[in-house]
Design a protein around this motif. Structure first.
Motif, mmCIF file in Angstrom:
data_model
loop_
_atom_site.group_PDB
_atom_site.id
_atom_site.type_symbol
_atom_site.label_atom_id
_atom_site.label_comp_id
_atom_site.label_asym_id
_atom_site.label_seq_id
_atom_site.Cartn_x
_atom_site.Cartn_y
_atom_site.Cartn_z
ATOM 1 N N VAL A 1 0.905 -1.178 0.049
ATOM 2 C CA VAL A 1 -0.058 -0.062 -0.042
ATOM 3 C C VAL A 1 0.927 1.193 -0.088
ATOM 4 O O VAL A 1 0.725 2.229 -0.793
ATOM 5 C CB VAL A 1 -1.021 -0.059 1.087
ATOM 6 C CG1 VAL A 1 -1.923 1.451 1.231
ATOM 7 C CG2 VAL A 1 -2.030 -1.037 1.062
ATOM 8 N N GLU A 2 2.013 1.204 0.814
ATOM 9 C CA GLU A 2 2.923 2.425 1.023
ATOM 10 C C GLU A 2 3.490 2.808 -0.443
ATOM 11 O O GLU A 2 3.787 3.440 -0.923
ATOM 12 C CB GLU A 2 3.747 2.130 2.148
ATOM 13 C CG GLU A 2 3.019 2.491 3.451
ATOM 14 C CD GLU A 2 2.370 3.613 3.850
ATOM 15 O OE1 GLU A 2 2.940 4.769 3.513
ATOM 16 O OE2 GLU A 2 1.277 3.626 4.128
ATOM 17 N N THR B 1 2.856 1.845 -3.394
ATOM 18 C CA THR B 1 2.007 2.286 -4.448
ATOM 19 C C THR B 1 1.173 3.659 -4.438
ATOM 20 O O THR B 1 0.166 3.785 -5.084
ATOM 21 C CB THR B 1 1.211 1.081 -4.905
ATOM 22 O OG1 THR B 1 0.307 0.723 -3.730
ATOM 23 C CG2 THR B 1 2.098 -0.066 -5.338
ATOM 24 N N LYS B 2 1.310 4.361 -3.191
ATOM 25 C CA LYS B 2 0.713 5.478 -2.900
ATOM 26 C C LYS B 2 0.714 6.355 -4.198
ATOM 27 O O LYS B 2 -0.326 7.281 -4.212
ATOM 28 C CB LYS B 2 1.113 5.998 -1.631
ATOM 29 C CG LYS B 2 0.540 5.664 -0.448
ATOM 30 C CD LYS B 2 0.523 6.373 0.708
ATOM 31 C CE LYS B 2 -0.113 5.865 1.830
ATOM 32 N NZ LYS B 2 0.238 6.726 3.004
ATOM 33 N N HIS B 3 1.773 6.525 -4.729
ATOM 34 C CA HIS B 3 2.003 7.245 -5.907
ATOM 35 C C HIS B 3 1.305 7.236 -7.108
ATOM 36 O O HIS B 3 1.267 7.717 -8.217
ATOM 37 C CB HIS B 3 3.463 7.588 -6.110
ATOM 38 C CG HIS B 3 4.254 6.519 -6.655
ATOM 39 N ND1 HIS B 3 4.659 5.379 -5.934
ATOM 40 C CD2 HIS B 3 4.575 6.309 -8.015
ATOM 41 C CE1 HIS B 3 5.042 4.380 -6.610
ATOM 42 N NE2 HIS B 3 5.245 5.054 -7.945
#
Length: 195
Positions: free
Chosen positions: A153-154, A156-158
């Motif tokens: 999750v972290e 792929t935040k962008h």
């Protein structure tokens, strides 16, 4: 015990998960004493499998070709990607109609398994082309599986992709009195609206 070759066979069988010395010895005795033809077939099947089966160049599941049938299928939804830990997880989720990405494990810093060892950079690169709209994180419900999902999750935040997690809780047909408190807590936390 009987011969060096027999001992070699027993040791070779012990590489299988959950096979200890006694189980390996029983298997070896069965193959040699009662099913030599089956032993020869097993040896041939193992040789063929190890020579021809490898990872798909796209999803990292198993295939005999460069790209597996799931990745090539035009009938599957390429906007929906399910991230799993192993090819066994792909086999277990037969009704899923999207595509897959097999990590080949989970994060485990104590064992020296970081993002590079399970191909997370490859997954992030795969998601950056914009085809995938939703990623379903289907890592195991272990501490390492949860940590891997959180890391993804972290990482792929962008990216403009929706990240979801499979529901966890009471299995179909399960009785509450036999469910552990953590599983029950997850089931209550991830409850669905009925009306």
């Amino acid at each position: 015990m009987f011969s060096d070759r027999f001992d070699q066979l027993v040791q070779a069988l012990r590489i299988l998960p959950s096979v200890g010395p006694k189980s390996a010895q029983r298997m070896a005795l069965h193959l040699i004493m009662k099913n030599r033809e089956g032993a020869i077939g097993l040896a041939h099947a193992l040789t063929e499998a190890t020579n021809y089966i490898h990872e798909c160049s796209i999803c990292h599941s198993l295939t005999e070709d460069e790209v597996c049938n799931i990745c090539l299928s035009a009938e599957r939804d390429e906007q929906l990607l399910c991230v799993v830990e192993s090819p066994a997880d792909v086999m277990a989720s037969g009704s899923f109609r999207g595509k897959y990405h097999v990590l080949g494990g989970h994060l485990s810093p104590l064992d020296g398994i970081g993002p590079d060892e399970i191909g997370i950079p490859h997954l992030v690169h795969r998601l950056s082309d914009g085809k995938v709209q939703e990623v379903i994180l289907a890592t195991n419900a272990t501490v390492e599986g949860q940590a891997t999902a959180h890391y993804l999750v972290e990482a792929t935040k962008h990216l403009p992709v929706q990240m979801t997690r499979i529901a966890q809780g009471v299995p179909q047909g399960g009785e509450l009195e036999y469910v552990d408190s953590h599983t029950l807590s997850q089931a209550v936390h991830n409850r669905m609206r009925m009306k």
